[in-house]
Design an enzyme around this catalytic site. Structure first.
Site, PDB file in Angstrom:
ATOM      1  N   ASP A   1      -4.649   0.254  -1.505  1.00 62.55           N
ATOM      2  CA  ASP A   1      -5.693  -0.473  -0.986  1.00 62.55           C
ATOM      3  C   ASP A   1      -5.516  -1.794  -2.164  1.00 62.55           C
ATOM      4  O   ASP A   1      -4.998  -2.618  -1.935  1.00 62.55           O
ATOM      5  CB  ASP A   1      -6.778  -0.719  -0.855  1.00 62.55           C
ATOM      6  CG  ASP A   1      -7.067   0.573   0.453  1.00 62.55           C
ATOM      7  OD1 ASP A   1      -5.907   1.252   1.609  1.00 62.55           O
ATOM      8  OD2 ASP A   1      -8.080   1.024   0.941  1.00 62.55           O
TER       9      ASP A   1
ATOM     10  N   GLU B   1      -5.620   6.545  -1.558  1.00 67.37           N
ATOM     11  CA  GLU B   1      -5.971   5.866  -0.534  1.00 67.37           C
ATOM     12  C   GLU B   1      -5.984   3.969  -1.334  1.00 67.37           C
ATOM     13  O   GLU B   1      -5.825   3.024  -0.840  1.00 67.37           O
ATOM     14  CB  GLU B   1      -7.210   5.927   0.411  1.00 67.37           C
ATOM     15  CG  GLU B   1      -6.185   6.879   1.570  1.00 67.37           C
ATOM     16  CD  GLU B   1      -4.508   6.663   1.513  1.00 67.37           C
ATOM     17  OE1 GLU B   1      -4.349   5.124   1.909  1.00 67.37           O
ATOM     18  OE2 GLU B   1      -3.947   7.744   2.195  1.00 67.37           O
TER      19      GLU B   1
ATOM     20  N   HIS C   1       1.670   4.588  -3.003  1.00 65.51           N
ATOM     21  CA  HIS C   1       1.483   5.241  -2.891  1.00 65.51           C
ATOM     22  C   HIS C   1       2.722   6.620  -3.540  1.00 65.51           C
ATOM     23  O   HIS C   1       1.943   7.665  -4.402  1.00 65.51           O
ATOM     24  CB  HIS C   1       1.699   6.263  -1.089  1.00 65.51           C
ATOM     25  CG  HIS C   1       0.851   5.999  -0.295  1.00 65.51           C
ATOM     26  ND1 HIS C   1      -0.889   6.455  -1.203  1.00 65.51           N
ATOM     27  CD2 HIS C   1      -0.502   5.850   0.026  1.00 65.51           C
ATOM     28  CE1 HIS C   1      -2.212   6.307  -0.354  1.00 65.51           C
ATOM     29  NE2 HIS C   1      -1.475   5.788   1.103  1.00 65.51           N
TER      30      HIS C   1
ATOM     31  N   HIS D   1       1.048  -1.150  -0.146  1.00 62.60           N
ATOM     32  CA  HIS D   1       0.014   0.048  -0.441  1.00 62.60           C
ATOM     33  C   HIS D   1       0.675   1.481   0.172  1.00 62.60           C
ATOM     34  O   HIS D   1       1.019   2.314  -0.759  1.00 62.60           O
ATOM     35  CB  HIS D   1      -0.727  -0.066   1.036  1.00 62.60           C
ATOM     36  CG  HIS D   1      -1.990   0.871   1.287  1.00 62.60           C
ATOM     37  ND1 HIS D   1      -3.292   1.450   1.403  1.00 62.60           N
ATOM     38  CD2 HIS D   1      -1.340   1.902   2.056  1.00 62.60           C
ATOM     39  CE1 HIS D   1      -3.319   2.910   1.284  1.00 62.60           C
ATOM     40  NE2 HIS D   1      -2.469   3.277   2.193  1.00 62.60           N
ATOM     41  N   GLU D   2       1.212   1.217   1.265  1.00 63.69           N
ATOM     42  CA  GLU D   2       3.024   2.840   1.020  1.00 63.69           C
ATOM     43  C   GLU D   2       3.689   2.511  -0.500  1.00 63.69           C
ATOM     44  O   GLU D   2       3.935   3.733  -0.688  1.00 63.69           O
ATOM     45  CB  GLU D   2       4.031   2.326   2.334  1.00 63.69           C
ATOM     46  CG  GLU D   2       2.867   2.198   3.785  1.00 63.69           C
ATOM     47  CD  GLU D   2       1.613   3.552   3.830  1.00 63.69           C
ATOM     48  OE1 GLU D   2       2.028   4.570   3.000  1.00 63.69           O
ATOM     49  OE2 GLU D   2       0.730   3.611   4.894  1.00 63.69           O
TER      50      GLU D   2
HETATM   51 ZN   LIG Z   1      -2.449   5.405   2.629  1.00 66.09          ZN
END
Ligand SMILES: [Zn+2]
Length: 704
Positions: free
Chosen positions: A605, A601, A538, A534-535
């Protein structure tokens, strides 16, 4: 005051921030008396299991509603505690556990400090716990600031007054000011001025024309009147002061940029010379302000939201001196209210936590003070905390996991059918440049300049705020410190910093249920693996994709690839727009997720779930194991998805759900799970779903 803007993309919106305090039931509800629990002591909590069959509701078909299947029993058996507005199986429980461990350290430091650091944070914690002294002092801690405000002679004197207040660590509203990395040259640290000055959580509260917001505004006015009356105003004075504050904050709200617009990095980047900025806002003497707030000299700055400052200029020209004095008195009183005596604490809690947040009772004092100390002196407390609570082996395992995820994302990028080789190469370069920070900083901050005194809680908080501000101001024109952290070690969260192009995992999150030495890899990849993915994603979402590997705002995509990417993110935004966050009832329409606000986000995800899966396949292949192999009745594939879902099991009140869709860039837990699995065919296959079932749709969206 100093702001970090949106450079950090966090995993979850932290509870207890201003953002998390959002409107719930309108003001008409009953007002039970508020009594702070100042005496209770916490008890040790058991570790949350990474994979818990008893949390599941296996009567639900996973192909129809996977979140309900994975979390149903947990949701039923874990109502929201009365001192919370929402409750999450992973984040809330781990946070409470971390706070308990921190509390033990603080209690011991407060009673028998053994080192200078312990003496300092022990005294800070003790001053917060000393409610008898806080009670005795009443409004005394802010009287000096109020006297200074009362002495204001003209609107032209506001810049000097703001610098006087800020040099004492006192909140004063108006706008945000600090030092940030230059978006287009991340090696430079420049001054930055941004919108601010509001007390309610978002501009919508002031300007949206609906019965719900109108009721909140009426309750806010009543709250201000009560606070001013408690502070000694006559009811007539209080009403006049409250009306002035409302008028000024409403005008500031109207001049503010919307949250969704602020996701576009071009829209928040406007380099001005100080002279031109002065011309934009002739009513505010910037040179006086900049030369007295303790920041070094500079010629240019980023004005994040020029329209806000234009609006502020009109306000300064139009509002009388008395209105500004009321606004400033309010900013100081409101900003310090939760640290003052019980009359102010209670009324502040009643409006900002009960009415806006739906929280029934305050957290016990030990929790408030543990959080306050972590917030003020985080890297002092944290360095002792990690000694006790972060085994070196955890860091080594994380290094391995991160490397596995990096490889999986690189493989994923190479296989994308819609992206040209040219952009793929640039994307891989950016990925290779992502740096990882795990656990805690290599070098701790020096807090020796923060003066802490027992019995002086408000002053201690102001000293800490001043330290933060000066720490930030000292960055002006200096090289960037890439080793710096934006979260304290016990924090249960993670973030990607777009200007650093790095991913950060504080020690606080590196434990069950996210990360568990004792459990099978499938569950760990579904937990911390997806968080890591997830990070990383980004860096390549609707916001991060505009920045290169150096953290600079620069288009590294071909026009055709950018177009294809946008079509894919549009698909996701439209899809999430259809997800319901709260049902309709009576005259109240259903609330839906804002697909644009949550796009980054959701992309993270979805990408995280896909690349952690690939990393799991690689890990199993190394051990010659199959994804279809079973452990305790579930295949590895099923355990991966259940482990993932159980990170997001939560209960949130309907009121909070309705309001978080306005301000939280994250989707509700239900859609973090169901949205991601229905976009990933491997899920439908793992649970034997039939194509066309809700979690295995015929058409789905994919970005990464
Ligand atoms: Zn996030």
């Amino acid at each position: 005051m100093h702001s970090l803007r949106i450079l950090l993309v966090v995993l979850i919106l932290a509870a207890g921030t201003a953002l998390a305090q959002t409107p719930a039931a309108p003001a008409a509800t009953q007002q039970p008396p508020i009594s702070q629990d100042v005496t209770s002591k916490p008890t040790p909590l058991p570790v949350t299991k990474s994979f818990d069959v008893s949390a599941m509701d296996t009567s639900v078909d996973p192909c129809v509603d996977f979140y309900q299947y994975a979390c149903g029993n947990w949701m039923k058996n874990n109502p929201i505690p009365s001192d919370q507005t929402r409750w999450t199986r992973s984040f809330s429980q781990v946070q409470l556990r971390n706070q308990y461990l921190l509390w033990k350290e603080l209690e011991s430091a407060a009673s028998t400090p053994k080192t200078p650091l312990e003496k300092q944070y022990g005294a800070f914690y003790a001053s917060c716990m000393d409610t008898a002294t806080i009670e005795k002092l009443g409004l005394e801690p802010i009287r000096g600031s109020w006297r200074q405000i009362a002495a204001l002679k003209s609107v032209r004197g506001i810049p000097a007054l703001l610098s006087w207040l800020e040099n004492r660590g006192t909140p004063d509203g108006f706008f945000e000011f600090g030092v940030s990395q230059d978006e287009k040259d991340s090696s430079r640290q420049i001054a930055e001025a941004d919108q601010g000055g509001l007390s309610l959580p978002d501009r919508d509260y002031y300007i949206v024309d609906s019965p719900h917001f109108a009721e909140i505004r009426a309750a806010y006015l009543e709250h201000m009147k009560k606070m001013f009356t408690l502070a000694g105003d006559t009811p007539e004075q209080a009403a006049k002061e409250a009306a002035w504050v409302m008028e000024i904050e409403t005008a500031m709200a109207k001049a503010s940029m919307a949250r969704v617009d602020r996701r576009d990095p071009e829209k928040i980047y406007h380099i001005y010379t100080v002279d031109d900025f002065q011309k934009l806002t002739p009513e505010f003497d910037w040179k006086m302000y900049f030369s007295t707030i303790g920041i070094g000299p500079f010629d240019t700055l980023n004005v994040v939201a020029p329209d806000f400052f234009k609006g502020l200029n009109v306000l300064l020209a139009g509002e009388p001196l008395g209105a500004w004095k009321s606004y400033l008195r309010w900013q100081v009183l409101h900003g310090e209210a939760s640290s003052l005596s019980s009359a102010f604490f209670d009324e502040d809690f009643r409006f900002f936590s009960q009415i806006l947040g739906g929280q029934k009772v305050p957290q016990p004092r030990w929790r408030q003070c543990t959080r306050a100390t972590d917030g003020a002196l985080g890297e002092a407390v944290g360095q002792d905390w990690v000694k006790e609570n972060f085994p070196p082996a955890a860091k080594a395992s994380m290094d391995k996991l991160v490397a596995a995820l990096e490889k999986a994302l690189a493989d994923d990028m190479r296989q994308l059918p819609w992206m040209s080789d040219e952009t793929k190469k640039a994307a891989e370069e950016k990925l290779a440049m992502i740096r990882n920070k795990i656990g805690y900083p290599e070098k701790w901050r020096d807090y020796s300049s923060v003066k802490v005194r027992r019995g002086r809680f408000v002053e201690n908080e102001q000293q800490a705020a001043l330290y933060e501000r000066n720490y930030n101001f000292a960055k002006l024109g200096k090289p960037v410190d890439e080793k710096e952290w934006g979260m304290t070690p016990p924090t249960v969260n993670a973030y990607y910093n777009v200007a650093f192009n790095d991913i950060n995992f504080p020690a606080g999150i590196l434990q069950p249920p996210f990360f568990d030495f004792t459990i099978d890899p499938a569950v760990n990849f579904g937990g911390i693996g997806v968080v890591i993915g997830h990070e990383m994603t980004h860096g390549f979402d609707d916001h991060g994709s505009h920045f290169d590997g150096q953290g600079n705002l620069r288009e590294w995509w071909t026009p055709a690839d950018r177009k294809a990417f946008t079509a894919r993110t549009d698909c996701e935004a439209d899809e999430y727009n259809g997800f319901q966050a709260a049902p309709a009832h009576g005259d109240t329409p259903a609330a839906y997720v804002n697909g644009r606000l949550t796009l980054g986000e959701n992309t993270a995800d979805n990408g995280g779930l896909r690349i952690a899966w690939q990393a799991l396949l690689d890990a199993l292949a190394e051990e010659h194991k199959s994804i279809d192999g079973k452990i305790d009745g579930f295949t590895e594939a099923q355990r991966y998805f259940i482990g993932f879902a159980q990170v997001w099991c939560e209960n949130r009140s309907e009121a909070i759900a309705r309001q978080l869709v306005l301000i939280d860039p994250h989707s509700p837990g239900r859609w973090r799970v169901n949205g991601a699995v229905q976009n990933f065919d491997q899920f439908g296959k793992a649970f034997g779903c039939t194509k066309g079932q809700p979690m295995f749709p015929v058409n789905s969206c994919r970005v990464w």
